[in-house]
Design an enzyme around this catalytic site. Structure first.
Site, PDB file in Angstrom:
ATOM      1  N   CYS A 187     154.094  23.470  20.342  1.00 30.13           N
ATOM      2  CA  CYS A 187     153.470  24.786  20.155  1.00 30.13           C
ATOM      3  C   CYS A 187     154.457  25.905  20.523  1.00 30.13           C
ATOM      4  O   CYS A 187     155.418  26.120  19.784  1.00 30.13           O
ATOM      5  CB  CYS A 187     152.153  24.862  20.913  1.00 30.13           C
ATOM      6  SG  CYS A 187     151.075  26.145  20.267  1.00 30.13           S
ATOM      7  N   HIS A 238     149.127  20.146  20.284  1.00 28.32           N
ATOM      8  CA  HIS A 238     149.277  19.804  21.701  1.00 28.32           C
ATOM      9  C   HIS A 238     148.930  18.334  21.962  1.00 28.32           C
ATOM     10  O   HIS A 238     147.799  18.037  22.367  1.00 28.32           O
ATOM     11  CB  HIS A 238     148.334  20.668  22.548  1.00 28.32           C
ATOM     12  CG  HIS A 238     148.736  22.089  22.674  1.00 28.32           C
ATOM     13  ND1 HIS A 238     149.465  22.579  23.738  1.00 28.32           N
ATOM     14  CD2 HIS A 238     148.505  23.147  21.859  1.00 28.32           C
ATOM     15  CE1 HIS A 238     149.667  23.871  23.579  1.00 28.32           C
ATOM     16  NE2 HIS A 238     149.092  24.235  22.449  1.00 28.32           N
ATOM     17  N   GLU A 269     149.642  16.572  24.375  1.00 33.18           N
ATOM     18  CA  GLU A 269     149.396  16.353  25.808  1.00 33.18           C
ATOM     19  C   GLU A 269     147.944  16.623  26.186  1.00 33.18           C
ATOM     20  O   GLU A 269     147.530  16.336  27.303  1.00 33.18           O
ATOM     21  CB  GLU A 269     150.362  17.201  26.650  1.00 33.18           C
ATOM     22  CG  GLU A 269     150.016  18.684  26.775  1.00 33.18           C
ATOM     23  CD  GLU A 269     150.281  19.516  25.524  1.00 33.18           C
ATOM     24  OE1 GLU A 269     150.643  18.952  24.471  1.00 33.18           O
ATOM     25  OE2 GLU A 269     150.103  20.747  25.598  1.00 33.18           O
TER      26      GLU A 269
HETATM   27  N1  GLN Z   1     151.090  31.578  20.095  1.00 31.80           N
HETATM   28  C1  GLN Z   1     151.909  31.101  21.153  1.00 31.80           C
HETATM   29  C2  GLN Z   1     153.347  31.568  20.990  1.00 31.80           C
HETATM   30  O1  GLN Z   1     153.765  31.942  19.927  1.00 31.80           O
HETATM   31  C3  GLN Z   1     151.895  29.592  21.236  1.00 31.80           C
HETATM   32  C4  GLN Z   1     150.536  29.117  21.672  1.00 31.80           C
HETATM   33  C5  GLN Z   1     150.568  27.798  22.378  1.00 31.80           C
HETATM   34  O2  GLN Z   1     151.592  27.328  22.843  1.00 31.80           O
HETATM   35  N2  GLN Z   1     149.408  27.217  22.527  1.00 31.80           N
HETATM   36  O3  GLN Z   1     154.048  31.537  21.957  1.00 31.80           O
END
Ligand code: GLN
Length: 188
Positions: free
Chosen positions: A78, A170, A172
């Site tokens: 992410c 995610h 995890e």
């Molecule tokens: N939108 C976040 C970013 O660009 C990422 C969101 C997340 O890691 N759950 O940093």
């Protein structure tokens, strides 16, 4: 074997739990000298601008890039995926910039801020992977040697490039350990 989990901000504890479930020790990384004894590094989800800023402040960007160039396996989830990409659409925020990829942040729109879906990920076997997306990015494009491992509605949500791995979701946050196992398999 120890796997470092960057612990600036975000979901680092959850990655350490997933590693523990696989019998591997995860260690929180906050300083460059902690990078020395690790066999791999995970960049967790969170807020990529914050994580990037703290990496600048703690002088971590160059040491991690150096280790990456030497073959250290690195896995970004992410916000971690955002930090792994070379190009971040519309942003000059600090990044590692390791993968030949162009990333769009918060890419699935406000209405679907967060969602879960069963993804086909052939590299993990036939069973779908239940993936949790939270204000997730996607990769708008990747260039070789980066390759796509999974898409959702035509958007790239998992990619691999040599010693680098990135997921928009995610792993995890679920009990399915196959993505972490796949990453551990990248460690020689
Ligand atoms: N939108 C976040 C970013 O660009 C990422 C969101 C997340 O890691 N759950 O940093």
């Amino acid at each position: 074997m120890k796997i470092g989990v960057l612990a600036m901000q975000g979901a680092f504890r959850e990655h350490i739990k997933s590693l523990a479930a696989l019998g591997v020790q995860g260690v929180e990384i906050r300083h460059a000298n902690q990078l020395e004894s690790i066999a791999g590094l995970i960049i967790p989800g969170g807020e990529s601008t914050t994580i990037g800023k703290l990496m600048v402040e703690f002088n971590l960007l160059d040491p991690v890039r150096h280790l990456a160039g030497g073959g250290l396996p690195i896995f970004g989830t992410c916000a971690g995926m955002v930090l792994m990409a070379r190009d971040i659409i519309g942003s000059d925020q600090p990044r590692l910039g390791l993968m030949n990829a162009r990333v769009q942040r918060n890419a699935f729109g406000r209405q679907v801020d967060s969602f879960e879906t069963d993804l086909e990920i052939p590299a993990l076997g036939p069973a779908p992977f239940h993936a949790v997306f939270i204000r997730a990015p996607y990769l708008e494009a990747v260039e070789p040697p980066a390759e796509v491992l999974a898409t959702f509605n035509g958007k790239i949500v998992m990619a691999h490039q040599g010693n680098f791995l990135a997921t928009a979701f995610h792993p995890e946050l679920t009990d399915d350990l196959r993505v972490h196992r796949y990453f551990l398999g990248m460690i020689k």
